[in-house]
Design a protein around this motif. Structure first.
Motif, mmCIF file in Angstrom:
data_model
loop_
_atom_site.group_PDB
_atom_site.id
_atom_site.type_symbol
_atom_site.label_atom_id
_atom_site.label_comp_id
_atom_site.label_asym_id
_atom_site.label_seq_id
_atom_site.Cartn_x
_atom_site.Cartn_y
_atom_site.Cartn_z
ATOM 1 N N GLU A 26 -19.431 29.235 36.565
ATOM 2 C CA GLU A 26 -20.452 30.127 37.128
ATOM 3 C C GLU A 26 -20.076 31.551 36.747
ATOM 4 O O GLU A 26 -19.052 32.070 37.189
ATOM 5 N N VAL A 27 -20.918 32.161 35.931
ATOM 6 C CA VAL A 27 -20.562 33.445 35.325
ATOM 7 C C VAL A 27 -21.480 34.563 35.813
ATOM 8 O O VAL A 27 -22.702 34.404 35.866
ATOM 9 N N THR A 28 -20.862 35.692 36.141
ATOM 10 C CA THR A 28 -21.596 36.910 36.474
ATOM 11 C C THR A 28 -21.301 37.952 35.407
ATOM 12 O O THR A 28 -20.137 38.259 35.142
ATOM 13 N N ALA A 29 -22.351 38.469 34.782
ATOM 14 C CA ALA A 29 -22.204 39.539 33.797
ATOM 15 C C ALA A 29 -22.278 40.876 34.515
ATOM 16 O O ALA A 29 -23.261 41.164 35.203
ATOM 17 N N VAL A 30 -21.223 41.677 34.394
ATOM 18 C CA VAL A 30 -21.210 43.019 34.969
ATOM 19 C C VAL A 30 -21.543 43.989 33.839
ATOM 20 O O VAL A 30 -20.769 44.123 32.885
ATOM 21 N N VAL A 31 -22.697 44.609 33.934
ATOM 22 C CA VAL A 31 -23.192 45.443 32.834
ATOM 23 C C VAL A 31 -23.713 46.775 33.378
ATOM 24 O O VAL A 31 -24.154 46.864 34.527
ATOM 25 N N ARG A 32 -23.665 47.788 32.529
ATOM 26 C CA ARG A 32 -24.156 49.107 32.939
ATOM 27 C C ARG A 32 -25.643 49.249 32.637
ATOM 28 O O ARG A 32 -26.373 49.939 33.344
#
Length: 209
Positions: A26-32
């Motif tokens: 289960e992946v969360t992308a932390v992006v600006r």
């Protein structure tokens, strides 16, 4: 596993997200900015604005944050300070996409690759910035960190071969005398380390076969 990839929109970050999803994590992308990854879970926030609450509950947090200019080089250290500090005292692992210039060229680990005569002059400031970041990361005794250095030739669009050599602090070449790895194979090594947890509070390196 629950994995957060910080700076997931970068080339390395996207492939790490892709590899993690392919393995069923289960992946969360932390992006600006707007999400460019395959991740279904997205946290759109500047790295330096992240809080302990944002990173709570993850098994692993990966920093794929990159710096590319003289004025941003110090952010390699400050980004690791911030993230390592948020994860200090927790069971969450913190894994960093590093560089090859800080690898040592002698068994006694006195000389780094970036300090050798043949190291390209234009890459020295970046290598030195990454070395400073690694030195700072080593001071976090209560964070479960792992710093993963790629080979000297880190190939963004290289093939995914599915094979790599795992090495340590000392610069290593393959049987052909080469030090090269694709971003895709690096992503495999990153996920292997996340899953196995074999090198907590260590810097390791990976290169292609």
């Amino acid at each position: 596993m629950k994995i957060a990839v910080v700076a997931a929109n970068g080339k390395a970050g996207q492939l790490i997200v892709q590899e993690a999803i392919a393995r069923g994590h289960e992946v969360t992308a932390v992006v600006r900015s707007a999400n460019k990854t395959e991740a279904g879970n997205v946290l759109q926030k500047d790295l330096f604005d992240l809080t302990k609450e944002d990173l709570a509950g993850f098994d692993a947090v990966v920093s794929a944050f990159g710096v590319w200019s003289l004025d941003t080089f110090p952010q390699f250290t400050t980004s690791m300070e911030h993230l390592a500090g948020l994860l200090a005292g927790s069971d969450t692992r913190f894994l960093v996409v590093g560089g090859a210039g800080s690898l040592y060229v002698d068994p006694k680990m006195t000389t780094q690759l970036a300090d050798t005569p043949d190291f390209p002059e234009e890459y020295k400031p970046l290598a030195q910035a990454m070395a400073k970041g690694l030195a700072r990361l080593r001071s976090f005794s209560d964070t479960k960190w792992t710093f993963i250095s790629p080979a000297a030739d880190f190939v963004a669009d290289g093939a995914r071969t599915g094979a790599y050599i795992l090495a340590g602090e000392v610069f290593t070449t393959n049987e052909a005398g080469q030090s090269s790895i694709s971003y895709a194979d690096y992503a495999i090594a990153m996920l292997d380390e996340i899953e196995k947890g074999s090198h907590i509070k260590e810097r390791i390196s990976v290169l292609g076969r």
